[in-house]
Write an enzyme that holds these catalytic residues in place. Sequence first.
Site, short mmCIF file in Angstrom:
data_model
loop_
_atom_site.label_atom_id
_atom_site.label_comp_id
_atom_site.label_asym_id
_atom_site.label_seq_id
_atom_site.Cartn_x
_atom_site.Cartn_y
_atom_site.Cartn_z
N PRO A 154 21.37 52.50 60.34
CA PRO A 154 22.25 51.48 59.21
C PRO A 154 22.83 52.28 58.36
O PRO A 154 23.34 52.80 58.99
CB PRO A 154 20.54 51.67 57.86
CG PRO A 154 19.40 51.29 58.36
CD PRO A 154 19.87 51.92 60.29
N ASN A 155 24.43 52.02 58.15
CA ASN A 155 25.16 52.24 57.67
C ASN A 155 26.65 52.44 58.66
O ASN A 155 27.30 53.35 58.61
CB ASN A 155 24.65 53.65 56.38
CG ASN A 155 24.40 52.69 55.73
OD1 ASN A 155 24.62 51.29 54.84
ND2 ASN A 155 23.32 53.41 55.24
N ARG A 197 32.76 55.86 54.69
CA ARG A 197 31.61 56.25 54.63
C ARG A 197 30.99 57.95 54.74
O ARG A 197 31.61 58.83 55.38
CB ARG A 197 30.53 55.96 53.86
CG ARG A 197 29.63 56.33 55.51
CD ARG A 197 28.26 55.49 55.50
NE ARG A 197 27.24 56.67 54.54
CZ ARG A 197 26.21 57.01 55.52
NH1 ARG A 197 26.17 56.50 57.38
NH2 ARG A 197 25.59 57.87 54.92
N TYR A 252 31.12 63.03 57.91
CA TYR A 252 31.22 62.35 59.08
C TYR A 252 32.40 61.25 59.24
O TYR A 252 33.33 61.31 60.44
CB TYR A 252 30.57 60.55 58.29
CG TYR A 252 29.20 60.61 58.21
CD1 TYR A 252 28.44 61.15 59.37
CD2 TYR A 252 29.20 60.44 57.32
CE1 TYR A 252 26.75 61.17 59.31
CE2 TYR A 252 27.68 60.01 56.65
CZ TYR A 252 26.57 60.73 57.70
OH TYR A 252 25.21 60.46 57.25
N ASN A 311 20.90 57.14 67.44
CA ASN A 311 21.12 57.50 65.92
C ASN A 311 20.47 56.47 65.04
O ASN A 311 21.37 55.45 64.05
CB ASN A 311 21.76 57.32 65.62
CG ASN A 311 22.57 58.25 63.83
OD1 ASN A 311 22.33 58.57 63.30
ND2 ASN A 311 24.03 59.02 63.47
N ALA A 344 18.93 57.05 57.60
CA ALA A 344 18.27 57.51 57.12
C ALA A 344 17.13 57.15 57.38
O ALA A 344 15.91 57.14 57.11
CB ALA A 344 18.26 56.56 55.62
N ASP A 395 6.54 53.99 66.33
CA ASP A 395 6.18 53.28 67.37
C ASP A 395 6.23 52.62 67.72
O ASP A 395 5.89 52.34 69.24
CB ASP A 395 5.20 52.36 65.86
CG ASP A 395 4.45 53.44 65.42
OD1 ASP A 395 3.84 54.64 65.69
OD2 ASP A 395 3.42 52.54 63.91
N GLU A 420 17.45 61.42 70.47
CA GLU A 420 17.36 61.23 69.29
C GLU A 420 19.24 62.49 68.54
O GLU A 420 19.34 63.12 68.72
CB GLU A 420 17.21 61.88 67.96
CG GLU A 420 17.11 61.92 66.49
CD GLU A 420 15.62 62.73 65.77
OE1 GLU A 420 15.93 62.62 64.52
OE2 GLU A 420 14.75 63.14 66.19
N HIS A 435 22.22 63.00 65.84
CA HIS A 435 22.51 62.66 63.73
C HIS A 435 24.13 63.29 64.07
O HIS A 435 24.28 64.70 64.54
CB HIS A 435 21.70 63.43 62.90
CG HIS A 435 20.63 62.47 63.44
ND1 HIS A 435 20.25 62.35 62.15
CD2 HIS A 435 19.58 63.55 63.36
CE1 HIS A 435 19.33 61.62 62.44
NE2 HIS A 435 18.11 62.26 63.28
N ARG A 448 21.57 69.45 54.69
CA ARG A 448 21.92 68.28 53.86
C ARG A 448 20.81 67.98 52.50
O ARG A 448 19.75 68.87 52.72
CB ARG A 448 22.01 66.95 54.80
CG ARG A 448 23.70 67.00 55.17
CD ARG A 448 23.57 65.75 56.46
NE ARG A 448 24.31 64.79 55.15
CZ ARG A 448 24.44 63.19 55.47
NH1 ARG A 448 23.97 63.19 56.16
NH2 ARG A 448 25.08 62.52 54.45
#
Length: 145
Positions: free
Chosen positions: A12-13, A20, A25, A76, A79, A89, A100, A102, A109
């Site tokens: 998301p986003n 944003r 970012y 990534n 949230a 899962d 993973e 970010h 943060r």
Amino acid sequence: MDHKKILILLGPNLNMVGVREKGVYGDETSESINRQIEEYAKSLGYECDIFQSNHEGELIDRIHAARNVYDGVVINAGALTHYSYALRDAIASVRIPFIEVHMSNIYAREEFRHKSVISGVCAGQIAGFGKNSYFLALQALHDLI
């Protein structure tokens, strides 16, 4: 040498990178970063698909579909990283390595971002290096698969 297939999953986003929270970012667009990810993946000998969704279920469906298609996944989850046990899962249900990622340092943060519920089912986590986090993850996969 067989080309390895890699999936980049963006949650998301992440389509709004460059729009944003530029202080977090940066102002480079998600489209520009995605092109660079594809180029870097190609330089490592990967075929690379990128999929972004703002919907948890679509990401889960894509994870399930990755089985027997992709050799590794860079994720990534945005949230969703911090609370989606369903995503965790799904990752655990496929037997391919996930890295993973970010762009920001999630530990520098807000406190709710310090916990990742998916890290325990991923091969590793890379955070805090902006778009370079993706390149580092691709290199890590290169050494895993």
